[in-house]
Design a protein around this motif. Structure first.
Motif, short mmCIF file in Angstrom:
data_model
loop_
_atom_site.label_atom_id
_atom_site.label_comp_id
_atom_site.label_asym_id
_atom_site.label_seq_id
_atom_site.Cartn_x
_atom_site.Cartn_y
_atom_site.Cartn_z
N LEU A 25 0.57 -1.11 -0.08
CA LEU A 25 0.05 0.14 0.48
C LEU A 25 0.40 0.71 0.16
O LEU A 25 1.48 1.23 0.40
CB LEU A 25 -0.81 -0.20 1.16
CG LEU A 25 -2.10 -0.83 1.39
CD1 LEU A 25 -2.99 -1.16 2.63
CD2 LEU A 25 -3.26 -1.25 -0.43
N MET A 52 -5.99 -6.48 9.17
CA MET A 52 -5.18 -5.96 8.05
C MET A 52 -4.07 -5.78 7.85
O MET A 52 -3.93 -5.85 6.53
CB MET A 52 -6.10 -4.24 7.85
CG MET A 52 -7.70 -4.96 7.05
SD MET A 52 -8.19 -2.69 7.57
CE MET A 52 -10.00 -3.54 7.10
N GLN A 56 -1.40 -7.21 4.98
CA GLN A 56 -0.45 -6.45 4.32
C GLN A 56 0.91 -6.37 4.85
O GLN A 56 2.38 -6.96 4.14
CB GLN A 56 -0.03 -5.16 5.06
CG GLN A 56 -1.79 -3.83 4.24
CD GLN A 56 -1.80 -4.07 2.76
OE1 GLN A 56 -3.17 -4.75 1.76
NE2 GLN A 56 -0.72 -3.71 1.99
N SER A 66 -1.89 -8.76 -1.39
CA SER A 66 -2.69 -7.84 -0.70
C SER A 66 -4.23 -8.23 -0.58
O SER A 66 -4.98 -8.67 0.25
CB SER A 66 -2.55 -6.59 -0.20
OG SER A 66 -3.40 -6.39 -0.89
N CYS A 67 -4.65 -8.46 -1.68
CA CYS A 67 -5.90 -9.33 -2.22
C CYS A 67 -6.05 -9.35 -3.14
O CYS A 67 -5.45 -9.16 -4.64
CB CYS A 67 -7.16 -7.73 -2.52
SG CYS A 67 -9.40 -8.22 -2.90
N SER A 275 -8.17 -1.50 0.82
CA SER A 275 -6.57 -1.77 0.16
C SER A 275 -6.66 -0.94 -1.01
O SER A 275 -6.45 -1.68 -2.14
CB SER A 275 -6.90 -3.62 0.43
OG SER A 275 -5.25 -3.90 -0.48
N ARG A 277 -5.16 0.92 -3.26
CA ARG A 277 -3.93 0.01 -4.27
C ARG A 277 -3.59 0.24 -5.77
O ARG A 277 -4.17 1.07 -6.85
CB ARG A 277 -3.87 -1.44 -5.02
CG ARG A 277 -3.64 -2.15 -3.63
CD ARG A 277 -4.18 -3.92 -4.53
NE ARG A 277 -5.83 -3.29 -4.04
CZ ARG A 277 -6.78 -4.04 -5.03
NH1 ARG A 277 -5.75 -6.00 -4.72
NH2 ARG A 277 -8.07 -4.18 -4.52
#
Length: 299
Positions: A25, A52, A56, A66-67, A275, A277
């Motif tokens: 991030l 969370m 990360q 991360s997702c 998240s 990004r």
């Protein structure tokens, strides 16, 4: 031959940058999430924030997204008229997306409409999305990369208001969307509000709003005031992290506005999930680069 070597170099660097955006991030998002977690009083919300941060940490260590939804890649580009590879830029961006898709890897998210098949490349008709602005007397290129996931895209909407509805109509439009679809976007959200003359100008402005650093304010005093009022209003909804209740709903509200026709108020909302990004990379004419959104990171 030299041009080919240089464009291949830029593709390699950009593909690594896209991969970085998928698992790390930006600094401002990390900082804001920490602030929100420290201010949170709800036990479940605090647990979610802890999860969370662990997510990360593992994403960065494993160099994996991360997702799982790495979204559709969107580029917001300001290119100098003297940047030597301006003519090859679209090809460079597309090739970098395909390379990052294979090597990171990124989930395949490009489905051709009506034909209903996944290209398997994250490249398709109009994908990646490339929004280009040419800058005079410059030989560098600034590229904002954004992963527009399905969840954070769901609340996205645009309309044109009658002028008599005024800015009160803008507030109602935004809050109606946040109370009905905000849950789908994985809060806490970054809310981008665009104002312009029509749906397409407002929609683009709302996406550009998501590229602004968290905590920044609109240069217009009235717009900045509206940002704060909307932020307070959406926070009062109490969505909390992942929409499971908490003291805050958003990381911030950003407005980007352009001049409008006197008979219309175009307004749009787009959201970034927790998240969020996105990242910014700047190349000079020799392809030296800097990444202001991710300090201290090298590709």
């Amino acid at each position: 031959m030299k041009v080919k070597q240089e464009t291949e170099k830029m593709v390699n660097l950009l593909s690594k940058f896209i991969s970085l955006v998928s698992y790390k991030l930006p600094d401002d998002v990390e900082k804001k999430l920490r602030e929100l977690s420290e201010e949170e009083n709800h036990p479940l919300a605090r647990t979610i924030y802890k999860t969370m941060f662990e997510n990360q940490k593992l994403a960065y260590e494993l160099k994996r997204p991360s997702c799982q939804d790495t979204g559709v890649i969107q580029f917001f580009v300001k290119c100098g008229e003297n940047f030597p590879f301006i003519g090859q830029l679209n090809t460079i961006l597309k090739e970098s997306v395909y390379k990052a898709t294979r090597e990171t890897p990124l989930r395949h998210n490009s489905v051709e409409t009506f034909d209903e098949y996944n290209t398997g490349k994250n490249i398709g008709n109009g994908i990646p999305s490339i929004f280009l602005e040419v800058e005079e007397n410059s030989d560098k290129v600034e590229i904002y990369t954004y992963m527009a996931g399905g969840g954070c895209t769901l609340p996205g909407v645009a309309t044109v208001l009658m002028p008599s509805e005024g800015y009160e109509g803008v507030v109602k439009f935004v809050l109606d969307r946040m109370t009905s679809y905000g849950l789908n976007a994985c809060p806490p959200l970054l809310v981008g509000v665009g104002i312009g003359t029509s749906v397409e100008t407002a929609a683009l402005n709302s996406k550009l709003a998501l590229m602004r650093p968290i905590g920044s304010r609109n240069e217009n005093e009235n717009a900045a005031k509206l940002e704060k009022l909307l932020e307070d209003g959406i926070n009062a909804i109490g969505l909390g992290p992942q929409g499971l209740k908490g003291s805050k709903s958003v990381m911030g509200v950003h407005i980007v506005n352009t001049a409008r026709h006197p008979s219309t108020i175009g307004v749009a909302v787009n959201t970034g999930c927790w998240s969020h990004r996105r990242g910014k990379i700047i190349f000079d004419r020799h392809l030296n680069y800097e990444i202001p959104t991710h300090k201290g990171v090298a590709l």
